[in-house]
Design an enzyme around this catalytic site. Structure first.
Site, PDB file in Angstrom:
ATOM      1  N   GLY A  82     -34.422 -18.047 -17.755  1.00 25.49           N
ATOM      2  CA  GLY A  82     -33.085 -17.470 -17.673  1.00 25.49           C
ATOM      3  C   GLY A  82     -33.189 -15.987 -17.402  1.00 25.49           C
ATOM      4  O   GLY A  82     -34.215 -15.366 -17.643  1.00 25.49           O
ATOM      5  N   SER A  83     -32.102 -15.426 -16.899  1.00 24.81           N
ATOM      6  CA  SER A  83     -32.140 -14.053 -16.409  1.00 24.81           C
ATOM      7  C   SER A  83     -32.279 -13.051 -17.538  1.00 24.81           C
ATOM      8  O   SER A  83     -32.182 -13.372 -18.714  1.00 24.81           O
ATOM      9  CB  SER A  83     -30.908 -13.765 -15.566  1.00 24.81           C
ATOM     10  OG  SER A  83     -29.763 -13.920 -16.352  1.00 24.81           O
ATOM     11  N   SER A  84     -32.460 -11.815 -17.119  1.00 28.06           N
ATOM     12  CA  SER A  84     -32.839 -10.756 -18.046  1.00 28.06           C
ATOM     13  C   SER A  84     -31.787 -10.462 -19.102  1.00 28.06           C
ATOM     14  O   SER A  84     -32.060  -9.857 -20.114  1.00 28.06           O
ATOM     15  CB  SER A  84     -33.134  -9.501 -17.240  1.00 28.06           C
ATOM     16  OG  SER A  84     -32.105  -9.276 -16.308  1.00 28.06           O
ATOM     17  N   TYR A 142     -24.859 -21.246 -15.366  1.00 32.74           N
ATOM     18  CA  TYR A 142     -24.410 -20.443 -16.504  1.00 32.74           C
ATOM     19  C   TYR A 142     -22.996 -20.795 -16.950  1.00 32.74           C
ATOM     20  O   TYR A 142     -22.616 -20.522 -18.077  1.00 32.74           O
ATOM     21  CB  TYR A 142     -24.533 -18.944 -16.194  1.00 32.74           C
ATOM     22  CG  TYR A 142     -25.962 -18.483 -16.208  1.00 32.74           C
ATOM     23  CD1 TYR A 142     -26.872 -19.018 -17.127  1.00 32.74           C
ATOM     24  CD2 TYR A 142     -26.431 -17.546 -15.310  1.00 32.74           C
ATOM     25  CE1 TYR A 142     -28.198 -18.623 -17.131  1.00 32.74           C
ATOM     26  CE2 TYR A 142     -27.759 -17.145 -15.315  1.00 32.74           C
ATOM     27  CZ  TYR A 142     -28.630 -17.685 -16.222  1.00 32.74           C
ATOM     28  OH  TYR A 142     -29.939 -17.301 -16.234  1.00 32.74           O
TER      29      TYR A 142
END
Lengths: 405, 138
Positions: free
Chosen positions: B64-66, A378
């Site tokens: 990808g994350s929430s 990220y």
């Protein structure tokens, strides 16, 4: 989808505009996934992010008069006071968005727990409980390790569920969808917490589909940290809401139980080479580092203790940031780990995420070490080059300012 | 090929739009898209270096994350650099709820032959309300 009379009233706005709006979104999700009805939840976790979309959405619900029926725990954002004192003055835009987000979540009735591992502290579901959990490591943990039932909610759909107290019944809420369809034979040696980071990243590359996988060939029960790492990476390189470890996780005592007596639809093998390829691809070459960051997901007290033991009586060569929950920091204080780490020049910071701009901007464009592939991934957008190493190796690197191998 | 061919599909979020297809056989993460330009910056991704602006994104799946899917989609949309429509091959709740909240015309459950016929860059007319995708000949 058939709604009860009461639920029809909610959708028609008889319980206020926030409930109506939340129901509309949930009904849309339910329609896409073929839900036949809405069912009540007992817990929720919202992956708060203090970024534009998150603030916009929670303020919209607050503006519509929203109040959570099920008070959800929330993810971390930025500990403004700590970073202002110890790193850099947070720009006004950052101060404003964090304050506004916290205010809105307080107003809507969330529990301001600010941790991404609610399943270890504060919001721990039990077997069979129907819940709405967003957050990448949380959803697979509650489903797979505990046997609670949650779909892979987004922060927004989980907040809607907290408002209505309901979720559309589809996917992992139904028995038949919790059965495995992919048999994954692990032919690599997976033992350490770090091995699970690599295995978690590896699996979706071998099988990108949404089916539930069942893993065989794992010899030892992972630690909570191993499970935590595994789930976080499954949902960074892919999107996996549930898995089984045959003979280990509660809904897979054996292969027959894991697959419901049916044959696997897909077979995947993960070899030593596959794990090595992932390591080569995502871990980065040795070299100098400017700082170190840990806690994606938030570190446990055991991990903080491990760091303290390695750093005892030494001095870090670079800035070290250890992100954890406020409860774990309190424990670290009682255990003496906080003093050890502070004396070494490191920081244990609560309520904060590796991924909430702009608090980490002094490090943009720099080089760093972490134990988390997710943290590295990220931060690509901020041009921070992370080298990824096992926690112990990463701490040793922070003591000398260089990743040696 | 002349004229156009139509394919049945089901709506996620309603609406109509048209634009060139941006086809990803890989899962898409909106967070690793530059908000100001709509350009995919994810290293090694099939869409790396390409812009989503004005396209109909044909996504294999989301990843990808929430949090990040919605944040990413919100930011590019706010800058006017997002896709005008989305065709989602493998819907997941995180992607679907983001499309519903952002009210982006989008569909799923598309006939398989659509993906076999479709060429990257080809103009798609998407009518989510009617549940129809049209491919225009070039």
């Amino acid at each position: 989808m058939r709604l009860t009379e009461e639920q029809e009233k909610m959708l028609a706005g008889k319980h206020g505009r926030a409930v109506e709006y939340a129901m509309r979104i949930q009904a849309g999700v339910g329609r896409v996934f073929g839900a036949k009805r809405m069912v009540p939840i007992t817990r929720a976790h919202v992956a708060l992010s203090a970024q534009d979309a998150d603030l916009w959405f929670v303020e919209k619900l607050v503006g519509l008069g929203g109040k959570c029926k099920i008070p959800p725990t929330v993810n971390p954002s930025i500990n403004l006071a700590y970073l202002n004192r110890h790193l850099v003055e947070i720009p006004k835009a950052g101060m404003d968005i964090v304050s506004a987000t916290n205010t809105a979540y307080r107003k809507i009735g969330a529990v301001l727990s600010f941790s991404c591992t609610p399943y270890l502290q504060q919001n721990v579901p039990s077997f069979g409980e129907v819940i709405a959990f967003s957050e990448s490591s949380a959803t697979p943990y509650v489903n797979s390790v505990f046997g609670a039932r949650s779909n892979r909610e987004s922060s927004q759909s989980a907040l809607c569920a907290a408002i209505t107290g309901l979720v559309p019944e589809y996917g992992l809420l139904l028995d038949e969808n919790r059965l495995a369809e992919v048999l994954v034979e692990v032919k690599a040696d997976i033992r350490t917490d770090f091995d699970y980071q690599l295995l978690g990243w590896c699996y979706p590359l071998k099988h990108p589909g949404p089916e539930v996988p069942a893993f065989v060939g794992i010899e030892e029960r992972p630690t909570p940290e191993g499970f935590m790492n595994f789930g976080a990476e499954l949902n960074t390189s892919g999107s996996v809401a549930m898995y089984h470890f045959v003979g280990i996780t509660p809904e897979a005592p054996d292969l027959a139980a894991a697959f419901g007596g049916k044959a696997p639809k897909y077979r995947v093998t993960i070899t030593k080479d596959d794990i090595e390829n992932v390591r080569r691809k995502i871990c980065g070459a040795p070299g100098k580092i400017d700082f170190a960051m840990f806690g994606c997901p938030h570190l446990t007290i055991r991990q903080v203790g491990d760091i303290a033991r390695i750093a005892e009586g030494k001095r870090f060569a670079v800035d070290v940031w250890i992100l954890t929950s406020s409860l774990t920091r309190e424990l670290a204080d009682r255990m003496g780990y906080l003093d050890t780490i502070t004396r070494a020049g490191g920081h244990i910071i609560t309520d904060t995420c590796i991924d909430v701009p702009p608090c980490w901007y002094p490090y943009y464009g720099k080089s760093a070490v972490t134990d988390s592939p997710k943290c590295a991934y990220y931060n690509e957008i901020r041009k921070i080059a992370f080298k990824v190493r096992p926690l112990e190796k990463a701490i040793e690197a922070a003591l000398v300012g260089e990743v040696m191998e | 090929m002349s004229g156009s061919c139509s394919f049945a599909c089901s709506p996620i979020s309603g609406g109509r739009c048209s634009g060139p297809a941006l086809v990803s056989d890989e899962a898409v993460c909106f967070y690793l898209v530059e908000p100001e330009t709509g350009v995919v910056v994810e290293k090694g991704h099939a869409l790396e270096g390409r812009s989503m602006e004005g396209t109909i994104l044909v996504a294999h799946a989301g990843k990808g994350s929430s949090v990040v899917q919605m944040d990413g989609l919100f930011k590019i949309t706010k800058h006017g650099k997002g896709p005008v429509g989305v065709v989602l091959r493998n819907p997941d709740p995180v992607f679907v709820s983001a499309l519903l909240i952002m009210e982006i015309p989008s569909v799923y459950a598309v006939e398989d032959s659509f993906f076999e016929t479709l060429k990257d860059g080809q103009t798609i007319e998407l009518d989510a309300d009617a549940g129809v995708l049209r491919l225009l000949s070039r």
